[in-house]
Design a protein around this motif. Structure first.
Motif, PDB file in Angstrom:
ATOM      1  N   UNK A 197      -0.818   7.074   5.429  1.00  0.00           N
ATOM      2  CA  UNK A 197      -0.539   8.348   6.086  1.00  0.00           C
ATOM      3  C   UNK A 197      -1.757   8.764   6.892  1.00  0.00           C
ATOM      4  N   UNK A 198      -1.490   9.589   7.914  1.00  0.00           N
ATOM      5  CA  UNK A 198      -2.575  10.050   8.777  1.00  0.00           C
ATOM      6  C   UNK A 198      -3.509  10.988   8.021  1.00  0.00           C
ATOM      7  N   UNK A 199      -2.872  11.891   7.228  1.00  0.00           N
ATOM      8  CA  UNK A 199      -3.664  12.851   6.477  1.00  0.00           C
ATOM      9  C   UNK A 199      -2.866  13.249   5.249  1.00  0.00           C
ATOM     10  N   UNK A 200      -3.526  13.991   4.350  1.00  0.00           N
ATOM     11  CA  UNK A 200      -2.832  14.461   3.156  1.00  0.00           C
ATOM     12  C   UNK A 200      -2.121  15.766   3.492  1.00  0.00           C
TER      13      UNK A 200
ATOM     14  N   UNK B 154       0.832  -1.199   0.000  1.00  0.00           N
ATOM     15  CA  UNK B 154       0.000   0.000   0.000  1.00  0.00           C
ATOM     16  C   UNK B 154       0.869   1.251   0.000  1.00  0.00           C
ATOM     17  N   UNK B 155       0.346   2.332  -0.584  1.00  0.00           N
ATOM     18  CA  UNK B 155       1.079   3.599  -0.590  1.00  0.00           C
ATOM     19  C   UNK B 155       0.681   4.465   0.605  1.00  0.00           C
ATOM     20  N   UNK B 156       1.296   5.626   0.718  1.00  0.00           N
ATOM     21  CA  UNK B 156       0.914   6.543   1.789  1.00  0.00           C
ATOM     22  C   UNK B 156      -0.452   7.159   1.498  1.00  0.00           C
TER      23      UNK B 156
ATOM     24  N   UNK C 257       5.936  16.707   3.951  1.00  0.00           N
ATOM     25  CA  UNK C 257       6.116  15.914   5.164  1.00  0.00           C
ATOM     26  C   UNK C 257       4.930  14.978   5.362  1.00  0.00           C
ATOM     27  N   UNK C 258       5.210  13.685   5.364  1.00  0.00           N
ATOM     28  CA  UNK C 258       4.163  12.680   5.567  1.00  0.00           C
ATOM     29  C   UNK C 258       4.265  12.126   6.991  1.00  0.00           C
ATOM     30  N   UNK C 259       3.114  11.894   7.603  1.00  0.00           N
ATOM     31  CA  UNK C 259       3.111  11.258   8.920  1.00  0.00           C
ATOM     32  C   UNK C 259       2.340   9.947   8.814  1.00  0.00           C
ATOM     33  N   UNK C 260       2.973   8.866   9.264  1.00  0.00           N
ATOM     34  CA  UNK C 260       2.321   7.553   9.174  1.00  0.00           C
ATOM     35  C   UNK C 260       1.233   7.425  10.226  1.00  0.00           C
ATOM     36  N   UNK C 261       0.232   6.601   9.940  1.00  0.00           N
ATOM     37  CA  UNK C 261      -0.803   6.310  10.945  1.00  0.00           C
ATOM     38  C   UNK C 261      -0.159   5.655  12.153  1.00  0.00           C
TER      39      UNK C 261
END
Lengths: 571, 325
Positions: free
Chosen positions: A81-84, A65-67, A100-104
């Motif tokens: 990711x938590x959000x876009x 799966x992707x972000x 900046x991406x934040x993972x769940x």
């Protein structure tokens, strides 16, 4: 329409989406047993980075799966990711040089180990490693570094400002793979890691149990999947091979399969399938345009290999824009849609049809066939009819070789278009080539669509996601397939215009959505009004599903199986 | 054959009507009912496909245009009226039209020409190769080993990959010389011929080996017959019957191979009908328009069956030991 609002809207839509799809079909994981999927092109790898084939990419999307993904409306939705990240929430830097991406929270791989930002970084390294033969490198264009300040944060840094930074780690084309598993498989070792490529550890709703190359893949539900009670199915059998008609019969008539991909069947055949009563078609419109590409270089076999169909040898008559225009005007697109696609196709005169903001209306005159007009143009340009009715000028006869892949609908199109062109005094020789060879991209074969050893050729193409920047860049001068590029590239007509190249560069630097849309439209119009490709049909993506299968949502922007976690059995 | 020198013992008073060998063969052949009817069927099909396109009024390649297109496409054969009076038929199109409005009967006739031309030409080629190699291998001991290994080698060649490679190498030069259809015709005929002579060669070699030890060959050799004379005069006439049989079988194989190739989408340009291609195009709509699969399928089967029966009858008729029983 503003991109930021679109993204925000998408984020909201996602929050509501699972509730909407659930339809009261809740329960424990694996409650609905087995689901059977058939793709009439068989799966040869489960590693999305090592295949350009849709069938492999979509099979891999069950596991990897992707972000973030695109949903059925082409909007971005966060996945791992938590959000876009957007400019408004600070996820995209003001100078557009990073995102900046934040993972769940609490994400785990199917082997139980946690998913960290190291894995994200590794996925980038894996695809861009020297000699790795990654098939999706354009997803990571201009990425210079991926920073991992903590286990849940990944910062992607670009070398140039990126108005649209949603290339890396977005959509099924660039999923996250596990560092621990693929660490030893970097670069030229990538294809040799059979066990890893056939059985990747993923975060998706399913994991591979058994992989048989070019035959069957068996999956079972991932016990550690992040959403409670999903997926509803405990097992997936993913069968490959055969052809479209047989796959359709397996869903509609025998009911052996629950889902069949890519039903490229004539409308009357589709209708006869429906009589079986066990299935229904699901379709969605994206940007898949069936088109005729016109070769501006000379494909004559008299030229030596290596010079054939290259820019040094202009085409004897297709360089005359009057001829190209007449070819376009002679085509009855309405009839083609009716014969070949029915409700699964729409009339189009553009190569970019979606999202709507990019759709131009400047070329709509092509929707009506105009034989008389086409004849007049050719007469005026000095192409006079010879004794056999074929036009010629200065000893050059308007005689074309028209190639495409082997498919019943495409051969019908060839026959009809040959007839149309016959009416304006153009002679056509038809050739059909096995799809595996035609789309095989093998630099050693003379029959690939890139080599284009013919005068015109027909196929369909599209782009993933909603941003046409990379797609429009396909017709820049340097994208022409030629011996120096090992015959890779997407500029099949070998179109080369300094003006167009300038617009490609301008698009890369344009930030506001409106300006981009204007530019894309202008580029589309330029391609269309030069008649270097003739769009024929705006094709929907059509698949078939069993009437007892619920929760499927056709997605033309991402993997069709993007929401398989929400699928269920309705009795 | 070689008993011409035998003194005639019959009294000359009763001159029997002079009968050639072929009259005997014909007498024997026509009592074989299957062979006789096979020949009638094959002859009729040949006649139809050779003469048919000249008499038949519809152009098989024409695609109707404009309003005609919708009117003329998907027409059913006339006989459908027997059970469905509302069917879309037109007496000018006795077997109906396909989904692009092309006349089915016209395409069957034209397609038959190609299929049977491919069959007969490829058969002649493979027969020539097979006989030549078989006789050489059987007659000359020194060549035997080499030629039979060559036969084994060819038996191991798979036709499809070979065709793909050949298409790659020879298509352009051939279509430049002979046009796209002519080039493909030569390519397919050559490939089918080159990959199907081995059975004939093996059979012929076996027969030659046996014949070589017979007394009449010894006699001929003892009067100084040269090997060429020996083969042409004494060996070939005696292996004619297995050759004839494998010739008829060869036609059948070649027609089936061409159909298979067309069915797979290789070979002739897509708008150029052959029986195999007609069958291939019709499969998608098999349930709605069964006639489109039925007719080409029936013609392929009938031709192959007829030719096989003719071969069977010929074998019996040509073998003097069976003749007259």
């Amino acid at each position: 329409m503003n991109m930021k609002t679109a993204l925000l809207g998408a984020a909201t839509a996602l929050a509501l989406a699972p509730m909407a799809y659930a339809d009261g079909h809740e329960g424990e994981r694996g409650r609905d047993g087995q689901v059977n999927i058939i793709y009439w092109q068989a799966v040869s790898t489960m590693n999305a980075y090592l295949s350009g084939g849709t069938k492999d990419l979509e099979a891999a999307s069950l596991v990897l799966e992707p972000l973030a993904r695109f949903n059925q409306d082409g909007e971005l939705v966060p996945w791992l990711a938590e959000s876009i990240p957007t400019r408004d929430n600070g996820g995209v830097a003001a100078d557009e040089m990073s995102i900046t991406w934040t993972l769940k929270e609490g994400l785990v791989w199917s082997d139980g180990s946690p998913v960290t930002s190291e894995d994200v970084k590794f996925s980038w390294q894996y695809c861009t490693a020297e000699g790795g033969g990654c098939s999706q490198p354009e997803r990571y264009n201009d990425v210079v570094d991926v920073e991992t300040p903590d286990a849940r944060t990944a910062i992607v840094r670009f070398g140039v400002p990126k108005p649209s930074p949603y290339g890396p780690f977005v959509s099924h084309l660039s999923p996250i793979i596990q560092k621990a598993q693929f660490e030893e498989c970097l670069g030229d070792k990538a294809p040799t890691c059979a066990e890893q490529n056939f059985n990747p550890v993923g975060t998706g709703p399913f994991k591979v149990v058994d992989f048989r190359v070019n035959d069957v893949v068996t999956f079972e539900a991932n016990d550690l999947y992040r959403e409670e009670g999903k997926p509803a199915f405990s097992n997936v059998t993913f069968k490959g091979g055969g052809e479209a008609t047989a796959a359709a019969r397996a869903v509609f008539e025998t009911g052996e399969f629950d889902y069949a991909w890519n039903m490229q069947l004539a409308p009357d055949v589709q209708e006869s399938m429906l009589a079986g009563g066990k299935g229904e078609f699901v379709s969605g419109f994206g940007n898949l345009v069936e088109r005729i590409m016109i070769n501006l270089t000379n494909p004559s076999a008299d030229l030596p290999e290596g010079e054939r169909a290259t820019a040094g040898h202009p085409h004897p008559f297709l360089n005359d824009i009057n001829v190209r225009k007449a070819l376009s005007m002679a085509i009855d697109r309405e009839l083609l849609v009716a014969i070949g696609y029915g409700s699964a196709g729409g009339l189009t005169c553009n190569v970019v049809n979606a999202p709507t903001i990019y759709k131009s209306s400047a070329n709509d005159s092509c929707m009506v066939q105009d034989i008389a007009g086409a004849n007049a143009i050719l007469d005026e340009a000095g192409w006079a009819r010879g004794s056999d009715g074929i036009r010629e000028k200065d000893g050059v006869r308007l005689s074309l070789l028209y190639q495409t892949s082997t498919n019943a609908v495409r051969q019908d199109f060839q026959t009809l278009i040959k007839q149309f062109w016959g009416e304006i005094g153009v002679e056509t020789e038809l050739r059909n080539i096995d799809a595996g060879v035609f789309f095989g991209s093998d630099a050693g074969s003379p029959d690939t669509f890139q080599k284009f050893y013919a005068d015109v050729e027909m196929y369909a193409n599209t782009f993933s996601g909603t941003d046409p920047e990379a797609y429009m860049g396909q017709w820049a001068c340097d994208q022409a397939p030629r011996p120096e590029t090992q015959w890779q590239g997407n500029n099949m007509p070998r179109f080369c215009s300094a003006e167009y190249d300038a617009m490609v560069a301008e698009l890369a630097g344009t930030k506001d959505a409106e300006g981009r849309a204007t530019l894309v439209k202008a580029m589309n119009d330029m391609l269309m009004q030069n008649y270097i490709m003739l769009p024929l049909v705006d094709r929907g993506r059509v698949s078939a599903k069993s009437v007892t299968l619920g929760g499927t949502v056709m997605n033309t922007w991402d993997s069709e199986l993007w929401n398989i976690a929400d699928w269920y059995r309705s009795e | 054959m070689t008993d011409a020198s035998k003194p005639m013992t019959d009294p000359p008073s009763e001159p029997a009507p002079s009968r050639g060998q072929w009259a005997d063969v014909w007498d024997q052949f026509k009592v074989h009912r299957g062979a006789f009817w096979g020949m009638v069927v094959f002859g009729t099909i040949l006649f139809l496909i050779v003469v048919g396109p000249f008499i038949y009024w519809n152009d098989p390649q024409a695609v109707p245009t404009g309003r005609d297109f919708l009117n003329l496409r998907d027409m059913r054969p006339i006989y459908v009226l027997l059970w469905d009076s509302g069917a879309k038929v037109n007496w000018l199109y006795p077997l109906g039209t396909d989904n692009l409005g092309r006349d089915t009967l016209g395409r069957l006739l034209l397609g038959g020409r190609v299929s049977i031309a491919v069959g007969i030409t490829a058969m002649l080629l493979s027969l020539f190769l097979g006989t030549f190699i078989g006789v050489l291998a059987g007659y000359f001991r020194r060549l035997d080993g080499v030629l039979m290994r060559l036969t084994n080698l060819f038996l191991a060649l798979p036709l499809l990959p070979l065709l793909l490679v050949a298409v790659l190498l020879f298509r352009d030069p051939l279509s430049k010389g002979f046009g796209p259809e002519g080039g493909t015709f030569i390519l397919i005929v050559t490939l089918v011929g080159v990959t199907s002579w081995m059975q004939t060669a093996r059979i012929v070699r076996g027969d030659v080996l046996a014949l070589k030890e017979r007394e009449f060959v010894l006699a001929a050799r003892s009067i100084g017959t040269s090997p060429t004379q020996m083969i042409l005069r004494h060996i070939l006439p005696n292996v004619l019957s297995p050759i004839m049989v494998s010739a008829t079988l060869g036609i059948a194989t070649a027609i089936i191979t061409e159909s298979a190739l067309s069915f797979l989408g290789f070979g002739f340009p897509p708008d150029f009908p052959t029986w195999g291609k007609l069958l291939f195009d019709a499969v998608d709509r098999m349930a709605l328009y069964p006639e489109r699969v039925l007719w080409p399928g029936l013609l392929i089967s009938l031709t192959v069956l007829a030719v096989n029966y003719v071969g069977d009858g010929l074998r019996d008729a040509l073998d003097p030991r069976i003749r007259g029983r």
